[in-house]
Scaffold this motif. Structure first.
Motif, mmCIF file in Angstrom:
data_model
loop_
_atom_site.group_PDB
_atom_site.id
_atom_site.type_symbol
_atom_site.label_atom_id
_atom_site.label_comp_id
_atom_site.label_asym_id
_atom_site.label_seq_id
_atom_site.Cartn_x
_atom_site.Cartn_y
_atom_site.Cartn_z
ATOM 1 N N LEU A 97 0.816 -1.200 0.000
ATOM 2 C CA LEU A 97 0.000 0.000 0.000
ATOM 3 C C LEU A 97 0.855 1.257 0.000
ATOM 4 O O LEU A 97 1.997 1.252 0.476
ATOM 5 C CB LEU A 97 -0.886 0.025 1.250
ATOM 6 C CG LEU A 97 -1.962 -1.041 1.360
ATOM 7 C CD1 LEU A 97 -2.412 -1.190 2.805
ATOM 8 C CD2 LEU A 97 -3.147 -0.686 0.477
ATOM 9 N N SER A 98 0.284 2.341 -0.476
ATOM 10 C CA SER A 98 0.950 3.638 -0.350
ATOM 11 C C SER A 98 1.020 4.015 1.123
ATOM 12 O O SER A 98 0.280 3.494 1.964
ATOM 13 C CB SER A 98 0.175 4.706 -1.124
ATOM 14 O OG SER A 98 -1.072 4.950 -0.487
ATOM 15 N N SER A 99 1.901 4.956 1.451
ATOM 16 C CA SER A 99 2.063 5.348 2.855
ATOM 17 C C SER A 99 0.790 5.986 3.415
ATOM 18 O O SER A 99 0.453 5.776 4.583
ATOM 19 C CB SER A 99 3.246 6.307 3.008
ATOM 20 O OG SER A 99 3.072 7.463 2.200
ATOM 21 N N SER A 100 0.054 6.730 2.597
ATOM 22 C CA SER A 100 -1.168 7.361 3.111
ATOM 23 C C SER A 100 -2.243 6.327 3.404
ATOM 24 O O SER A 100 -2.989 6.451 4.380
ATOM 25 C CB SER A 100 -1.694 8.420 2.137
ATOM 26 O OG SER A 100 -2.029 7.852 0.885
ATOM 27 N N ALA A 101 -2.328 5.275 2.580
ATOM 28 C CA ALA A 101 -3.290 4.205 2.845
ATOM 29 C C ALA A 101 -2.901 3.436 4.101
ATOM 30 O O ALA A 101 -3.759 3.099 4.934
ATOM 31 C CB ALA A 101 -3.379 3.261 1.651
ATOM 32 N N GLN A 102 -1.619 3.165 4.265
ATOM 33 C CA GLN A 102 -1.165 2.450 5.457
ATOM 34 C C GLN A 102 -1.416 3.269 6.710
ATOM 35 O O GLN A 102 -1.848 2.725 7.741
ATOM 36 C CB GLN A 102 0.321 2.106 5.339
ATOM 37 C CG GLN A 102 0.846 1.282 6.506
ATOM 38 C CD GLN A 102 0.152 -0.056 6.628
ATOM 39 O OE1 GLN A 102 0.179 -0.862 5.711
ATOM 40 N NE2 GLN A 102 -0.494 -0.301 7.763
ATOM 41 N N LEU A 103 -1.162 4.573 6.643
ATOM 42 C CA LEU A 103 -1.395 5.430 7.804
ATOM 43 C C LEU A 103 -2.881 5.471 8.166
ATOM 44 O O LEU A 103 -3.246 5.439 9.348
ATOM 45 C CB LEU A 103 -0.870 6.843 7.530
ATOM 46 C CG LEU A 103 -1.011 7.860 8.669
ATOM 47 C CD1 LEU A 103 -0.329 7.363 9.939
ATOM 48 C CD2 LEU A 103 -0.453 9.209 8.230
ATOM 49 N N TYR A 104 -3.740 5.539 7.157
ATOM 50 C CA TYR A 104 -5.183 5.486 7.398
ATOM 51 C C TYR A 104 -5.553 4.212 8.158
ATOM 52 O O TYR A 104 -6.271 4.255 9.162
ATOM 53 C CB TYR A 104 -5.919 5.579 6.067
ATOM 54 C CG TYR A 104 -7.363 5.165 6.092
ATOM 55 C CD1 TYR A 104 -8.335 5.976 6.695
ATOM 56 C CD2 TYR A 104 -7.773 3.971 5.511
ATOM 57 C CE1 TYR A 104 -9.680 5.590 6.714
ATOM 58 C CE2 TYR A 104 -9.099 3.585 5.522
ATOM 59 C CZ TYR A 104 -10.048 4.393 6.127
ATOM 60 O OH TYR A 104 -11.368 4.007 6.138
ATOM 61 N N LEU A 105 -5.024 3.065 7.714
ATOM 62 C CA LEU A 105 -5.311 1.810 8.404
ATOM 63 C C LEU A 105 -4.702 1.789 9.802
ATOM 64 O O LEU A 105 -5.307 1.243 10.738
ATOM 65 C CB LEU A 105 -4.789 0.633 7.587
ATOM 66 C CG LEU A 105 -5.503 0.357 6.272
ATOM 67 C CD1 LEU A 105 -4.794 -0.763 5.511
ATOM 68 C CD2 LEU A 105 -6.976 0.009 6.487
#
Length: 197
Positions: A97-105
């Motif tokens: 995943l992109s870093s923004s998607a990972q941070l969201y999770l």
């Protein structure tokens, strides 16, 4: 064939997790969304426009609780809980995943520990979907990304809607992937009860 009752009461949240505006993943997501009936509610959020703080693991600090989210975190939380279907549209970045998607999770971990929010029980029964563009013709390169989201769905008691993969490197080239475009047209038209995690 799409039936209206299949989508009755459903609300789709599209989480655009690319660092590029109008990139291949977003293009593929919009192709898939175009096949939804006109009366199905869609909300589109670009994660890079809603920056959230770095996640801090407080699970073992005292009672391990988190405060009520504020600012962009609250916007994302409210949109997440309001949706019946969550579509994570993340390009393949370093096979995940992109870093923004990972941070969201990552922030889901905190939301699960906000007193009275009941985040995990409220996520149960929603459907999680994945849309990804990758530069390799070998679609198995996206297996780690897809596995991450499928496992998240399982842990949260969500249904797994499936993954839509398209090949595209330079902007717009995913439109040359006829297999992906054909799959996009029917991606959301599935019997959710038959989809297992």
């Amino acid at each position: 064939m799409t039936t209206t009752h299949q989508f009755s009461g459903r609300k789709f949240l599209f989480l655009l997790a690319s660092t590029r505006l109008g990139g291949n993943t977003e293009t593929l997501a919009r192709e898939a969304a175009a096949a939804l009936p006109d009366d199905v509610e869609q909300q589109w959020l670009r994660l890079k426009d809603l920056p959230v703080p770095a996640f801090e693991d407080r699970r073992h600090d005292g009672p391990g609780i988190y405060p009520e989210p504020v600012g962009n975190s609250r916007v994302l939380l409210d949109a997440t809980l309001d949706a019946t279907d969550l579509v994570v549209a993340s390009p393949l970045y370093w096979y995940s995943l992109s870093s923004s998607a990972q941070l969201y999770l990552d922030h889901w971990s905190g939301w699960m520990r906000v007193p009275g929010l009941d985040f995990k029980p409220r996520m149960g029964g929603k459907t999680l979907w994945s849309i990804t563009a990758l530069s390799s013709e070998d679609r198995s390169m996206a297996d780690p990304l897809v596995g991450t989201l499928r496992n998240c769905a399982r842990y949260m008691g969500m249904q797994w809607g499936g993954s839509l993969l398209g090949v595209g490197n330079a902007p717009g080239t995913v439109l040359d992937d006829t297999e992906a475009l054909r799959a996009a047209g029917g991606f959301f038209v599935k019997d959710r009860a038959s989809v297992t995690v």
